[in-house]
Scaffold this motif. Structure first.
Motif, PDB file in Angstrom:
ATOM      1  N   TYR A   1     -54.219  24.993 -47.711  1.00 25.43           N
ATOM      2  CA  TYR A   1     -54.305  25.544 -49.118  1.00 25.43           C
ATOM      3  C   TYR A   1     -53.254  25.297 -49.948  1.00 25.43           C
ATOM      4  CZ  TYR A   1     -57.607  28.463 -46.611  1.00 25.43           C
ATOM      5  OH  TYR A   1     -58.864  28.732 -45.707  1.00 25.43           O
ATOM      6  N   SER A   2     -53.328  24.986 -51.324  1.00 27.08           N
ATOM      7  CA  SER A   2     -52.495  24.897 -52.337  1.00 27.08           C
ATOM      8  C   SER A   2     -51.895  26.099 -53.180  1.00 27.08           C
ATOM      9  CB  SER A   2     -52.719  23.491 -52.906  1.00 27.08           C
ATOM     10  OG  SER A   2     -53.253  22.477 -52.340  1.00 27.08           O
TER      11      SER A   2
ATOM     12  N   GLU B   1     -50.072  26.924 -46.862  1.00 27.44           N
ATOM     13  CA  GLU B   1     -50.015  25.354 -47.093  1.00 27.44           C
ATOM     14  C   GLU B   1     -50.178  24.779 -45.845  1.00 27.44           C
ATOM     15  OE1 GLU B   1     -46.259  24.912 -49.514  1.00 27.44           O
ATOM     16  OE2 GLU B   1     -47.455  25.245 -51.139  1.00 27.44           O
TER      17      GLU B   1
ATOM     18  N   THR C   1     -50.894  27.562 -56.597  1.00 27.50           N
ATOM     19  CA  THR C   1     -50.879  27.330 -58.149  1.00 27.50           C
ATOM     20  C   THR C   1     -50.814  28.718 -58.726  1.00 27.50           C
ATOM     21  OG1 THR C   1     -52.267  26.250 -59.710  1.00 27.50           O
ATOM     22  CG2 THR C   1     -53.502  27.487 -58.040  1.00 27.50           C
TER      23      THR C   1
ATOM     24  N   GLN D   1     -59.620  26.687 -52.154  1.00 30.84           N
ATOM     25  CA  GLN D   1     -58.684  25.292 -52.042  1.00 30.84           C
ATOM     26  C   GLN D   1     -57.411  25.876 -52.542  1.00 30.84           C
ATOM     27  OE1 GLN D   1     -59.358  22.018 -51.735  1.00 30.84           O
ATOM     28  NE2 GLN D   1     -61.500  22.791 -50.919  1.00 30.84           N
ATOM     29  N   THR D   2     -57.349  26.888 -53.623  1.00 29.89           N
ATOM     30  CA  THR D   2     -55.857  27.024 -53.949  1.00 29.89           C
ATOM     31  C   THR D   2     -55.456  28.644 -54.085  1.00 29.89           C
ATOM     32  OG1 THR D   2     -56.735  27.179 -56.402  1.00 29.89           O
ATOM     33  CG2 THR D   2     -55.753  25.020 -55.473  1.00 29.89           C
TER      34      THR D   2
END
Length: 173
Positions: free
Chosen positions: A74-75, A70, A77, A41-42
């Motif tokens: 996906y993010s 992105e 962090t 996810q990240t």
């Protein structure tokens, strides 16, 4: 007079051919096909190593990676909270090379010798998970005779990043 026009046309064509950029090399992808990409996810980004005069493009590479990942869902962090880390390695060298060209004309064939400036660059991207397992490696390189203006350099870097990450599975919503 016709021989002079033909010779000057041949000279012009040889100069234009010398200014043309060589295409990107084919990416050299090593990826774990069985890796559970959909669980990711990240991400976080870590520049690892620069060779030659490549440190000035760190921010451009980071920005391109962020934008591309992105767009795939996906993010970004911090590394403490990410599912995977993006490591990148960059190399850029400048050198001189003797180039020879055959010039054909009505009065004979001539060899043109000239020193050319050559700019070589490469970008490697590694993706690794929290277990420090590298599950994705991709490398691309390019050689050109002309150092591009800054905005063109950014476009070339973003194009290389897109080529490198294009096979990476995106997030399915």
């Amino acid at each position: 007079m016709k021989a002079i026009i033909t010779l000057s046309s041949a000279l012009l064509l040889s100069v234009l051919a010398g200014c043309a950029s060589k295409p990107y090399s084919h990416p050299n992808l090593e990826a774990d096909a069985g890796y559970p990409y959909q669980k990711l996810q990240t991400f976080c980004i870590t520049p690892k190593q620069f060779t030659g005069s490549a440190t000035d493009v760190e921010q451009t590479i980071t920005s391109g990676l962020k934008t591309t990942l992105e767009a795939k869902g996906y993010s970004m962090t911090s590394c403490a909270n990410s599912d995977f880390e993006v490591e990148f390695y960059a190399r850029r060298t400048e050198e001189k090379r003797m180039e020879t060209r055959q010039i054909h004309s009505n009065i004979g064939t001539f060899t043109d010798y000239r020193m050319e400036d050559v700019l070589k660059g490469a970008l490697a991207i590694h993706l690794k998970d929290n277990n420090n397992t590298v599950f994705w490696k991709n490398l691309i390189s390019k050689e050109t005779h002309v150092a591009p203006p800054e905005e063109q350099q950014e476009q070339r870097i973003h194009k290389a990043i897109n080529i490198l990450l294009e096979p990476l599975p995106g997030k399915t919503q």
